[in-house]
Design a protein around this motif. Structure first.
Motif, short mmCIF file in Angstrom:
data_model
loop_
_atom_site.label_atom_id
_atom_site.label_comp_id
_atom_site.label_asym_id
_atom_site.label_seq_id
_atom_site.Cartn_x
_atom_site.Cartn_y
_atom_site.Cartn_z
N VAL A 1 1.14 -1.19 -0.27
CA VAL A 1 -0.11 0.10 0.12
C VAL A 1 0.90 1.47 0.09
N PHE A 2 0.82 1.99 -0.44
CA PHE A 2 1.31 3.36 -1.16
C PHE A 2 1.73 4.46 0.59
N ASP A 3 2.65 4.81 0.46
CA ASP A 3 2.44 5.68 1.65
C ASP A 3 3.24 6.99 1.56
N PRO A 4 3.00 8.01 1.46
CA PRO A 4 4.59 9.08 1.38
C PRO A 4 5.67 8.75 2.44
N GLY A 5 4.44 8.43 3.86
CA GLY A 5 5.80 8.89 4.55
C GLY A 5 6.58 7.70 4.97
N ALA A 6 6.60 6.34 4.49
CA ALA A 6 6.75 5.32 4.69
C ALA A 6 8.37 5.21 4.34
N ASN A 7 9.24 4.63 5.01
CA ASN A 7 10.93 4.53 4.73
C ASN A 7 11.24 3.28 4.19
N THR A 8 10.31 2.38 3.50
CA THR A 8 10.53 1.41 2.87
C THR A 8 9.49 1.32 1.35
N VAL A 9 10.26 0.82 0.73
CA VAL A 9 9.65 0.57 -1.00
C VAL A 9 8.63 -0.38 -0.77
N GLY A 10 7.30 -0.03 -1.04
CA GLY A 10 6.11 -0.81 -0.94
C GLY A 10 5.18 -1.65 -1.99
N LEU A 11 6.37 -1.12 -2.82
CA LEU A 11 5.65 -1.74 -4.00
C LEU A 11 5.96 -1.39 -5.13
N SER A 12 6.04 -1.53 -6.50
CA SER A 12 6.66 -0.70 -7.93
C SER A 12 5.45 -0.69 -8.71
N LEU B 1 -4.28 19.61 -1.99
CA LEU B 1 -3.38 19.12 -1.62
C LEU B 1 -3.40 18.59 0.69
N TYR B 2 -3.34 17.62 1.04
CA TYR B 2 -2.96 17.50 2.25
C TYR B 2 -2.16 17.73 3.71
N ASP B 3 -0.81 17.39 2.38
CA ASP B 3 0.32 17.56 2.88
C ASP B 3 1.21 16.91 1.42
N ILE B 4 2.53 17.31 1.57
CA ILE B 4 3.25 17.50 1.11
C ILE B 4 5.23 17.42 1.74
N LYS B 5 6.07 16.31 1.59
CA LYS B 5 7.28 15.94 1.78
C LYS B 5 8.44 16.54 1.26
N PHE B 6 9.01 17.36 0.81
CA PHE B 6 10.34 18.45 0.72
C PHE B 6 11.30 17.32 1.47
N GLU B 7 12.77 17.83 0.56
CA GLU B 7 14.18 17.31 1.00
C GLU B 7 14.09 18.94 0.48
N PHE B 8 15.76 19.58 1.41
CA PHE B 8 16.52 20.43 0.90
C PHE B 8 17.83 19.93 1.20
N ASN C 1 5.95 12.33 -2.96
CA ASN C 1 5.42 12.71 -2.21
C ASN C 1 4.28 13.51 -1.64
N MET C 2 3.61 13.98 -1.75
CA MET C 2 2.05 13.65 -1.24
C MET C 2 1.11 13.58 -1.17
N ARG C 3 -0.04 13.45 -0.79
CA ARG C 3 -1.55 13.26 -0.29
C ARG C 3 -2.45 13.87 -1.20
N ALA C 4 -3.20 13.95 -2.18
CA ALA C 4 -4.37 14.65 -2.77
C ALA C 4 -5.18 13.94 -2.50
N TYR C 5 -6.56 15.25 -2.89
CA TYR C 5 -7.40 14.49 -2.38
C TYR C 5 -8.36 15.61 -3.75
N LYS C 6 -9.48 14.44 -4.46
CA LYS C 6 -10.55 15.09 -5.03
C LYS C 6 -12.39 15.30 -4.70
N ASP C 7 -13.05 16.37 -4.46
CA ASP C 7 -14.03 15.14 -4.13
C ASP C 7 -13.71 14.15 -2.38
#
Length: 226
Positions: free
Chosen positions: A34-45, A180-187, A206-212
């Motif tokens: 299951v996709f999760d932008p906050g996870a620190n492992t590869v979940g799927l291809s 946009l609910y949240d987004i992850k950046f690197e600097f 690296n983001m969670r976005a929603y529609k309706d």
């Protein structure tokens, strides 16, 4: 070119001219498939994820460039799934900076005693250490300064850039009625003048976005937005 780093979602090569090449993969972060932008492992291809991620990244980095917001971006080749970038040094072993507009994901898991799911947040900025072994722990401004990772002045620059860039992405998505609910950046700091710049990518991965009120998968986000 020389392979310098093999990452979860992209590989990094050093070019002869001193710049770097990012090769985008079809792997995305998550757990148990299951996709999760906050996870620190590869979940799927997901076939096409690399190209989709790069197309969005190219769009947003070029939008930021037009607004004078500093990034490491030089150019991108969608067909080859590559992006050429300027060299930049990460903070410590790397930080992830999240900008949150709604209470979901790890924010809700941690603060669920006080927060309701989907509750509106005012561009809340959260910094976590890139540390798989310790599950990317959140870290405060004071701790970043005391541990020599980031000075307090640099933290303020980081926070302001995060909110500014997050709002650019949020406004662009809103043009397509996407929230946009949240987004992850690197600097990182540029090698040349130590300027703090946005690095890595800006994509559905690296983001969670929603529609309706419905969550949009990373591949679908690219199709809906572009």
């Amino acid at each position: 070119m020389e392979l310098k780093y093999t990452g979860k979602t992209k590989d990094v090569y050093e070019l002869e001219d001193g710049n770097y090449l990012l090769q985008f993969k079809d792997d995305v972060t998550g757990t148990d498939g299951v996709f999760d932008p906050g996870a620190n492992t590869v979940g799927l291809s997901m076939e096409g994820a690399g190209r989709a991620g790069l197309k969005l990244t190219k769009y947003f980095f070029e939008t930021l460039k037009a607004k004078g917001i500093p990034t490491h971006y030089i150019d991108a080749d969608i067909e080859q799934r590559t992006m050429t970038v300027k060299p930049a040094e990460v903070f410590g072993n790397g930080l992830e900076v999240i900008c949150r507009y709604r209470a979901v994901g790890s924010f809700l898991r941690r603060y669920g005693l006080y927060a309701e799911e989907g509750q509106q947040l005012d561009a809340f900025v959260e910094v976590t250490l890139k540390d798989d072994a310790r599950e990317d722990p959140p870290i405060s401004e004071d701790a970043l300064d005391m541990l020599g990772i980031l000075s307090k002045d640099e933290y303020q620059v980081l926070k302001e850039l995060t909110q500014k860039i997050g709002n650019v992405v949020k406004e662009e998505l809103a043009k397509k009625d996407i929230e946009l609910y949240d987004i992850k950046f690197e600097f990182g700091r540029t090698d040349a003048d130590k300027q703090i710049v946005l690095i890595d990518e800006i994509s559905g991965g690296n983001m969670r976005a929603y529609k309706d009120g419905e969550y949009i998968e990373p591949l679908d986000l690219e199709k809906m937005f572009l």
